[in-house]
Enzyme design. Structure first.
Site, mmCIF file in Angstrom:
data_model
loop_
_atom_site.group_PDB
_atom_site.id
_atom_site.type_symbol
_atom_site.label_atom_id
_atom_site.label_comp_id
_atom_site.label_asym_id
_atom_site.label_seq_id
_atom_site.Cartn_x
_atom_site.Cartn_y
_atom_site.Cartn_z
ATOM 1 N N GLY A 31 0.801 -1.224 0.000
ATOM 2 C CA GLY A 31 0.000 0.000 0.000
ATOM 3 C C GLY A 31 0.830 1.270 0.000
ATOM 4 O O GLY A 31 2.013 1.254 -0.291
ATOM 5 N N LEU A 33 0.285 3.599 -2.168
ATOM 6 C CA LEU A 33 0.625 3.383 -3.573
ATOM 7 C C LEU A 33 1.305 4.586 -4.205
ATOM 8 O O LEU A 33 0.978 5.732 -3.904
ATOM 9 C CB LEU A 33 -0.650 3.047 -4.357
ATOM 10 C CG LEU A 33 -1.422 1.812 -3.873
ATOM 11 C CD1 LEU A 33 -2.701 1.645 -4.695
ATOM 12 C CD2 LEU A 33 -0.563 0.555 -3.945
ATOM 13 N N HIS A 37 3.806 1.203 -8.291
ATOM 14 C CA HIS A 37 2.772 0.155 -8.194
ATOM 15 C C HIS A 37 1.785 0.275 -9.368
ATOM 16 O O HIS A 37 1.415 -0.712 -9.999
ATOM 17 C CB HIS A 37 1.948 0.311 -6.905
ATOM 18 C CG HIS A 37 2.745 0.243 -5.636
ATOM 19 N ND1 HIS A 37 2.906 1.316 -4.790
ATOM 20 C CD2 HIS A 37 3.413 -0.786 -5.068
ATOM 21 C CE1 HIS A 37 3.625 0.952 -3.742
ATOM 22 N NE2 HIS A 37 3.961 -0.313 -3.879
ATOM 23 N N GLY A 153 8.133 -5.578 -8.449
ATOM 24 C CA GLY A 153 9.010 -4.477 -8.868
ATOM 25 C C GLY A 153 10.477 -4.867 -8.685
ATOM 26 O O GLY A 153 10.837 -5.535 -7.717
ATOM 27 N N GLN A 154 11.303 -4.421 -9.624
ATOM 28 C CA GLN A 154 12.723 -4.784 -9.569
ATOM 29 C C GLN A 154 13.528 -3.936 -8.593
ATOM 30 O O GLN A 154 14.710 -4.187 -8.409
ATOM 31 C CB GLN A 154 13.342 -4.692 -10.957
ATOM 32 C CG GLN A 154 13.085 -5.950 -11.772
ATOM 33 C CD GLN A 154 13.836 -5.944 -13.062
ATOM 34 O OE1 GLN A 154 13.948 -4.901 -13.712
ATOM 35 N NE2 GLN A 154 14.353 -7.072 -13.468
ATOM 36 N N SER A 192 7.420 3.811 -1.072
ATOM 37 C CA SER A 192 6.514 4.377 -0.063
ATOM 38 C C SER A 192 7.329 5.020 1.057
ATOM 39 O O SER A 192 6.892 5.972 1.694
ATOM 40 C CB SER A 192 5.628 3.277 0.517
ATOM 41 O OG SER A 192 5.013 2.572 -0.535
#
Ligand code: PAF
Length: 287
Positions: A31, A33, A37, A153-154, A192
């Site tokens: 979350g 976001l 994302h 995600g990388q 985040s």
């Protein structure tokens, strides 16, 4: 977009989508976001254009199992109202926002998933138990959603390799889709945790990516000694920021095994603390 806290209605909706012939794609998140994302959701949505009907499930769950006792579980940013709006706008079909009780009804999981050796070094060396917590919750999410494909995600490169190993070893019929790190205009990897940075720290943080880029161009211009490149990156970060380096490491990109003389595709990965905020980043370089 539908939203639920509970596993049973989530599964019912997914079953229905599957009966309608849709491909189920999972985007697991914690979350708060950001575009890193949402770009994965947009990418999944594009597959509709190839006449494949996609059903996108996004999970938002701050997983206590992957945080150490002195880490930021309690202060991890949360804003469900904003997240729901962004998820809906990006094209999520089903938002799964379980409580801790829904995911861990006994307060903990007596069964955990351990991927050996891949978590050695890098973040694994400084966050004991972290990847066990990640592999356990991702297994649970895979078993709940049973997606055809899942995005990761990388930026969390080691996490991706751990999950890839888990999927291979356990023969999980799920296609993993690694998604390139999304960056702010000044190069800082979106996270985040960037929201924790003070103004001054935020101004210094893009140096991390510039240092990684410098490492990559040294390799491009023929430098193959791992230690020389590593030192250059350390020097740049130490001279140009107040950040405290946790690690800068160069590993083989496919399995994170150590490398002394660079050949093949490698990843340069780092973690740096700006005050109480730990930032990670990496760059992949093919030789
Ligand atoms: O990368 C993350 O946000 C988390 O580690 C994940 C994959 C959602 C598991 O909690």
């Amino acid at each position: 977009m539908k939203i639920t806290e509970y596993i049973t209605p989530l599964k019912e909706n997914i079953d229905k989508a599957r009966e309608e012939g849709k491909t189920v794609v999972l985007v697991p998140t914690m979350g708060f976001l950001h575009y890193g994302h949402l770009a994965m959701v947009e990418d999944a949505r594009k597959k509709d254009e190839n006449h494949e009907e996609i059903y996108i499930v996004m999970s938002i769950f701050v997983n206590p199992l992957q945080f150490g006792p002195n880490e930021d579980f309690n202060k991890y940013p949360r804003n469900l109202e904003r997240d729901s709006r962004l998820a809906q706008e990006a094209g999520v079909d089903m938002l799964f926002v379980p409580s801790i009780e829904e995911m861990y009804p006994n307060g903990k999981s007596l069964t955990t998933v351990n991927v050996f050796t891949v978590p050695d070094g890098l973040c694994g060396a400084f966050r004991p138990g972290h990847f066990q917590g990640v592999a356990t919750v991702v297994s649970k999410l895979f078993n709940i959603v049973w997606p055809d494909a899942a995005y990761f995600g990388q930026k969390d490169y080691q996490q991706f390799i751990v999950i890839k190993q888990m999927v291979t070893d356990l023969n999980l019929p799920i296609t993993l889709i690694p998604y390139p790190t999304v960056r702010e205009p000044d190069g800082l990897a979106m996270s985040s945790r960037n929201s924790y940075l003070s103004k001054e720290q935020r101004e210094q943080a893009p140096v991390l990516y510039r240092a990684l880029q410098e490492g990559a161009s040294l390799i491009d211009s023929g430098e193959k000694r791992m230690e020389v490149i590593r030192e250059k990156i350390i020097q740049r970060i130490s001279f140009q920021t107040d950040g405290k380096i946790e690690y800068v490491e160069i590993r083989r990109a496919d399995d994170l095994s150590p490398v002394e003389i660079i050949n093949g595709t490698i990843v340069i990965a780092l973690a740096v603390h700006f005050g109480g905020t730990r930032l990670i980043d990496n760059i992949i370089v093919g030789v």
